[in-house]
Design a protein around this motif. Sequence first.
Motif, PDB file in Angstrom:
ATOM      1  N   LYS A  16       0.831  -1.202   0.000  1.00 40.35           N
ATOM      2  CA  LYS A  16       0.000   0.000   0.000  1.00 40.35           C
ATOM      3  C   LYS A  16       0.868   1.256   0.000  1.00 40.35           C
ATOM      4  N   MET A  17       1.934   1.235   0.774  1.00 39.39           N
ATOM      5  CA  MET A  17       2.856   2.368   0.782  1.00 39.39           C
ATOM      6  C   MET A  17       3.502   2.520  -0.597  1.00 39.39           C
ATOM      7  N   GLN A  18       3.899   1.412  -1.202  1.00 41.31           N
ATOM      8  CA  GLN A  18       4.489   1.454  -2.537  1.00 41.31           C
ATOM      9  C   GLN A  18       3.481   1.971  -3.571  1.00 41.31           C
ATOM     10  N   TYR A  19       2.239   1.552  -3.430  1.00 41.75           N
ATOM     11  CA  TYR A  19       1.198   1.994  -4.357  1.00 41.75           C
ATOM     12  C   TYR A  19       1.028   3.513  -4.296  1.00 41.75           C
ATOM     13  N   ALA A  43       8.386   1.634 -19.795  1.00 41.51           N
ATOM     14  CA  ALA A  43       8.659   0.261 -19.348  1.00 41.51           C
ATOM     15  C   ALA A  43       9.055   0.205 -17.877  1.00 41.51           C
ATOM     16  N   ARG A  44       9.424   1.332 -17.306  1.00 44.75           N
ATOM     17  CA  ARG A  44       9.836   1.374 -15.899  1.00 44.75           C
ATOM     18  C   ARG A  44       8.663   1.604 -14.948  1.00 44.75           C
ATOM     19  N   ARG A  45       7.506   1.861 -15.478  1.00 49.91           N
ATOM     20  CA  ARG A  45       6.311   2.131 -14.665  1.00 49.91           C
ATOM     21  C   ARG A  45       5.958   0.886 -13.853  1.00 49.91           C
ATOM     22  N   ARG A  46       5.708   1.061 -12.552  1.00 50.12           N
ATOM     23  CA  ARG A  46       5.457  -0.068 -11.651  1.00 50.12           C
ATOM     24  C   ARG A  46       4.087  -0.036 -10.977  1.00 50.12           C
ATOM     25  N   LEU A  47       3.340   1.029 -11.145  1.00 52.04           N
ATOM     26  CA  LEU A  47       2.082   1.177 -10.420  1.00 52.04           C
ATOM     27  C   LEU A  47       1.135   0.004 -10.656  1.00 52.04           C
ATOM     28  N   GLU A  52      -1.491  -5.118  -8.991  1.00 49.06           N
ATOM     29  CA  GLU A  52      -1.708  -6.554  -9.210  1.00 49.06           C
ATOM     30  C   GLU A  52      -1.297  -7.367  -7.980  1.00 49.06           C
ATOM     31  N   ASP A  53      -0.169  -7.015  -7.367  1.00 49.22           N
ATOM     32  CA  ASP A  53       0.268  -7.703  -6.151  1.00 49.22           C
ATOM     33  C   ASP A  53      -0.741  -7.526  -5.020  1.00 49.22           C
ATOM     34  N   LEU A  54      -1.287  -6.322  -4.888  1.00 48.03           N
ATOM     35  CA  LEU A  54      -2.300  -6.085  -3.853  1.00 48.03           C
ATOM     36  C   LEU A  54      -3.514  -6.986  -4.080  1.00 48.03           C
ATOM     37  N   ARG A  55      -3.944  -7.088  -5.321  1.00 52.54           N
ATOM     38  CA  ARG A  55      -5.086  -7.957  -5.619  1.00 52.54           C
ATOM     39  C   ARG A  55      -4.751  -9.420  -5.351  1.00 52.54           C
ATOM     40  N   ASP A  56      -3.523  -9.822  -5.680  1.00 58.98           N
ATOM     41  CA  ASP A  56      -3.113 -11.212  -5.485  1.00 58.98           C
ATOM     42  C   ASP A  56      -3.185 -11.641  -4.025  1.00 58.98           C
TER      43      ASP A  56
END
Length: 78
Positions: A16-19, A43-47, A52-56
């Motif tokens: 969440k902090m990363q998001y 290509a460096r965009r990570r949002l 996706e990780d949060l949903r996982d």
Amino acid sequence: MRAARRRTARYGRFLKMQYLFHGDLDALFFNPALEALLPDLAARRRLLLVEEDLRDIGSSIPNACEFMLNRDLRGCPS
């Protein structure tokens, strides 16, 4: 089993902090001047990967107001 849930909860807070961090930077990835300097910028965009990780892990997508100490700065409800 409880230890695994605690680790997942901690990882969820980290995500969440990363998001929120990546969300604040996201507009930079669509800046033509920066794209000219860094052709692979998109290509460096990570949002979306963080989302996706949060949903996982079954976590919700955070709202910046949840984490702000001074909510008046962004017009968040008290």
